[in-house]
Design an enzyme around this catalytic site. Structure first.
Site, short mmCIF file in Angstrom:
data_model
loop_
_atom_site.label_atom_id
_atom_site.label_comp_id
_atom_site.label_asym_id
_atom_site.label_seq_id
_atom_site.Cartn_x
_atom_site.Cartn_y
_atom_site.Cartn_z
N ASP A 92 -9.41 -7.04 2.53
CA ASP A 92 -8.04 -7.44 2.19
C ASP A 92 -7.75 -8.87 2.64
O ASP A 92 -6.74 -9.45 2.23
CB ASP A 92 -7.02 -6.51 2.86
CG ASP A 92 -6.99 -5.12 2.25
OD1 ASP A 92 -7.25 -5.01 1.04
OD2 ASP A 92 -6.73 -4.16 2.98
N ASP A 150 -5.04 -3.85 5.19
CA ASP A 150 -5.52 -3.44 6.51
C ASP A 150 -7.02 -3.62 6.70
O ASP A 150 -7.52 -3.56 7.82
CB ASP A 150 -5.15 -1.98 6.79
CG ASP A 150 -5.66 -1.03 5.71
OD1 ASP A 150 -6.43 -1.48 4.82
OD2 ASP A 150 -5.26 0.15 5.72
N ASP A 200 0.85 -1.18 0.00
CA ASP A 200 0.00 0.00 0.00
C ASP A 200 0.89 1.24 0.00
O ASP A 200 2.10 1.17 0.21
CB ASP A 200 -0.89 0.02 1.25
CG ASP A 200 -1.91 -1.10 1.25
OD1 ASP A 200 -2.49 -1.36 0.19
OD2 ASP A 200 -2.10 -1.72 2.31
#
Length: 875
Positions: free
Chosen positions: A611, A607, A333
């Protein structure tokens, strides 16, 4: 019309499709549907029943190998009672049980993930049945039930809104987006089911307002349930270490059994008694089995996990320690991982030229931006969305009062993922103004004015985004007295563009160096973000993920990704795609599958709840500890306590070090197998007594070798770990080089030295060729004792040499490893006790030897070390 199109229907059609009505289902209807469909609960698959998991831990090859070793000890004890073999057998059983229970605890992680998901659903909810409103157990909800939602409710099932009164929902558990979504009951003509503004989803919550909704999906059929089921059913492949340990044990088992059976048959051909051949076969097998390898391996991984925890990397699965060191691709990310997650306004510019606005125009733009924000807190400390707070702080710097201004907002239209904009109606100084802020591409179609201004805005956005800035367009228009409650579509016509807010989330200063270490280590890093493609590319260039001269095809947007088949995505990844922009969390699973299709070992960060499938599908799932959800943390193998990409790189280095250390102590342990085997081969092939007994072999494997091997498992990084290419799935724990060095060089050298000392001790005691003295003969006891301590001394030299592949191993750090000091002390104490402490000598079947023989045997340490050092110099 199918269930997946329910958001496209008008309210009247919803009632018809679900065979329900405004007064709700009759109780008997609800009961009948409950029997047909089942309860509104999330259930783990039957394959995850705890008993099956527990049994599986004791059926793997390593546990069976330990069990076989224990059985062999019991057989030896039966054939030669009083030799202490039964005690060692029970010790091996204990090791197998403890390791099985430990791995069982790790395998139950998926069950905990399911419980974490289930805990996010409420226990009871107000529903309308037969015209009566009452609290209904969530588990008893069925499609067609009418829910009465209000502020603070947790949504128990997927439902379609039929009435909405200023509803605002927090969909973060499902979407991963921190912004709240504004909901409405009207049908929408297009768009994804998960993004529809007229649906509420299980696991999400109502932040503001109230409404009525009719349930259309329950349990595992909800969007939440699909993720829950997928996150448990997606099977994580075995780690490289698991595969290598299985391969290593298989090889050693085949060798041990083949040698044992072969020489058992050879003994029968020579006419030896059957029981003698059985004991001989037992010795060959036990000598080939590294009984101490599994506990040493487990402890090395556990200590590696502790060291990682000190580096803000929490490891939930021991094998993940080494797996992290094997990764070839890291999908990361951006926000909070590569950047600081500290959004700040770095510029307020006009749309045509991208130049800073003068103070009056700047203040006007910021006031409009705050009017489209939702703020809370006090004048000293503001809370809310980071973007809203950043705009308010900038207004405060110009002397404005953001909180006072926000109190004049009479209507707020919250941001949601689909609209990608937020708005508000400001009543100030007797006038109404509609204010809006959002992504340029969604504000642009609603602007009034000339096309030239819009085209100039396009160019300005591209230029600013290419510098890594997040660009927010701010616009407004004056309203008539009767327009405050008008539909959004009416409010958004003919907007006046005030300019752009330029925001940045600074790159963590340690990230570029961490990325450089990844590249040096042969690890590819892929950025997966929801940001604008230009912003994503700019951050990627600044971090070092993508080269400044990389072609535009290095960046793929979420829309393009959605249309790509997995095989084509894998091809594009192979062609150099390194950035995915405007992506959704659900698309991470597709990226993981494509990378694995390329045969690469991949780590994925995440997170949110959605996911979880990607975290489980990845070879290494990495969840955010500071900002991640409980579900993501449960699904992952590794949790970053500080959400920092640099910590991942530290973890990779530690993982590589752990694997290198495992190879070190594997080589160390295997080297002693040859001097343990050779006495049995000499015994069956020649008319000579047995140089080592089975009990003495086990004392080496489970005694003197254990602590030094643990010391090798605790060696710190040598500075070379991140300069070697990524190992991936191809790295071998037991390769030809290690086997040749362990067996044909070190092991053979130790074996020749030990047998030399054995025959020398026999010669000094007056032995004649062909004599087979009894076990109680003092001469034989002294000779077998010398053989035993010769192996121990030789292993001390081997220990020092195994610290490095190319260096000698003699440096100051040697004494800083407490396991080395304790291990050598233990070996010296054992050597003394085996020869000169009567109770120990009686148990081992050894006896005292002349001091000069012991001193000569001790030369095995410098002999082995020196020969190994010479080999390194010549290699």
């Amino acid at each position: 019309m199918t269930q997946r199109q329910i958001h496209n229907l008008a309210v009247a059609e919803v009632w018809s499709l679900l065979r329900s009505r405004p007064e709700g289902l009759r109780p008997e209807e609800a009961a009948r549907r409950l029997l047909e469909i089942g309860p509104n609960t999330l259930r783990a698959p039957r394959r995850l029943v705890w008993l099956r998991i527990l049994v599986a831990q004791f059926a793997n090859l390593f546990s069976l190998l330990l069990d076989v070793s224990a059985v062999l000890c019991f057989v030896a004890d039966h054939m030669q009672p009083g030799g202490g073999m039964a005690f060692l057998g029970w010790a091996l059983v204990a090791v197998a049980v403890l390791n099985g229970l430990f791995t069982f605890a790790q395998a139950m992680r998926a069950e905990r993930a399911m419980r974490a998901l289930q805990s996010m659903l409420p226990a009871r909810i107000v529903a309308r049945r037969g015209g009566v409103e009452a609290e209904v157990p969530v588990a008893e909800l069925v499609p067609g039930d009418v829910l009465l939602l209000s502020e603070g409710n947790r949504v128990p099932a997927d439902a379609r809104l039929v009435e909405s009164r200023d509803l605002l929902a927090n969909n973060a558990p499902l979407t991963g987006e921190s912004r709240h979504a504004s909901l409405d009951a009207a049908g929408v003509p297009r768009g994804r089911l998960a993004d529809a503004p007229n649906l509420v989803h299980a696991g999400c919550s109502i932040v503001r307002g109230s409404g009525t909704a009719v349930v259309y999906a329950t349990g595992g059929r909800t969007e939440f349930g699909k993720i829950a089921t997928l996150s448990v059913e997606v099977r994580r492949p075995p780690t490289p270490l698991e595969r290598e340990v299985t391969r290593t044990v298989r090889i050693l088992t085949i060798v041990a059994v083949a040698m044992g059976v072969g020489f058992f048959a050879y003994g029968l051909v020579l006419g030896r008694p059957v029981w003698v051949n059985v004991v001989f076969m037992l010795g060959i097998i036990v000598a080939n089995v590294p009984e101490g390898l599994l506990p040493t391996l487990t402890l090395a991984l556990a200590m590696g996990g502790l060291r990682l925890a000190r580096k803000n990397v929490l490891v939930k699965s021991l094998n993940a320690v080494e797996a992290l060191g094997s990764v070839e691709v890291i999908c990361t990310d951006k926000t909070g991982t590569l950047t600081k997650n500290e959004l700040a306004v770095t510029g307020v510019v006009d749309a045509e030229r991208g130049l800073p606005l003068d103070p009056p125009a700047r203040r006007t733009l910021l006031e409009v931006a705050v009017a489209a924000s939702e703020l809370h807190g006090t004048a000293r400390a503001l809370t809310g969305d980071p973007l809203d707070v950043a705009a308010a702080e900038s207004l405060r710097e110009l002397g404005g009062d953001a909180l006072a201004l926000s109190r004049d907002v009479v209507r707020h239209i919250a941001f949601d993922v689909q609209r990608r904009r937020a708005a508000g109606v400001l009543a100030h100084a007797g006038r109404l103004r509609f204010a809006i802020k959002g992504a340029w591409e969604v504000v642009r179609p609603h602007l009034g004015g000339s096309p030239e201004v819009v085209r100039a805005g396009d160019e300005t956005v591209r230029r600013l985004a290419s510098h890594g800035l997040r660009i927010i367009a701010v616009a407004s228009r004056r309203l008539g007295a009767d327009e405050a409650d008008a539909p959004e579509a009416v409010l958004e016509r003919g907007l006046e563009l005030h300019g752009f807010l330029c925001l940045s989330d600074p790159l963590r200063p340690e990230v570029p160096a961490a990325l450089a270490r990844c590249h040096a280590a042969g690890i590819r890093v892929i950025l997966v973000t929801g940001d604008h493609p230009d912003t994503a590319r700019a951050i990627a260039e600044r971090a070092g993920i993508v080269a400044p001269d990389a072609p535009p095809t290095a960046v793929v947007t979420g829309d393009a990704l959605e249309a790509l088949p997995e095989a084509e995505l894998a091809r594009q990844l192979g062609a150099g795609v390194t950035v995915f922009a405007r992506t959704t969390p659900e698309q991470k699973l597709k990226i993981v599958s494509a990378v694995k299709r390329m045969g690469l070992l991949v780590a994925m960060t995440g997170d949110g709840v959605n996911d979880a499938p990607a975290l489980r599908a990845a070879d290494v799932g990495i969840a955010m500890g500071a900002t991640g959800t409980d579900v993501a943390r449960e699904a992952a193998q590794i949790v970053l306590l500080d959400d920092n990409f640099a910590s991942i790189v530290l973890g990779v280095e530690e993982g590589r070090t752990v694997f290198a250390n495992i190879r070190k102590f594997t080589s160390y342990v295997l080297a002693s197998n040859v001097p343990e085997i050779l006495p049995f081969l000499a015994y069956v092939a020649l008319p000579v007594p047995l140089g080592l007994t089975v009990l003495q072999i086990l004392c080496i494997d489970l005694g003197t070798d254990m602590v030094p091997a643990i010391g090798l498992g605790q060696e710190p990084p040598d500075g070379e770990a991140m300069k070697r290419p990524a190992r991936g799935r191809k790295g071998r724990l037991l390769d030809r080089k290690l086997l040749v060095r362990s067996y044909l060089f070190l092991g053979l050298l130790e074996a020749v030295w030990a047998m030399f000392m054995f025959f020398l001790a026999l010669h000094v005691g007056g032995w004649r060729w062909g004599d087979l003295p009894p076990a109680s003969d003092p001469m034989y006891q002294a000779a077998t004792g010398i053989t035993l301590v010769s192996v121990v001394f030789a292993q001390i030299g081997n220990l020092v040499g195994r610290r490095y592949e190319k260096r000698s191993g003699l440096d100051r750090a040697l004494l800083k490893n407490p396991f080395f000091v304790a291990g050598v002390a233990l070996e010296l104490a054992f050597a003394f006790a085996a020869l000169y402490v009567p109770p120990v000598a009686r148990a081992l079947g050894t006896g005292p030897a002349a001091p000069w023989l012991v001193a000569l045997a001790a030369l095995g340490a410098p002999l082995v070390f020196g020969a190994d050092w010479l080999r390194k110099r010549l290699a």
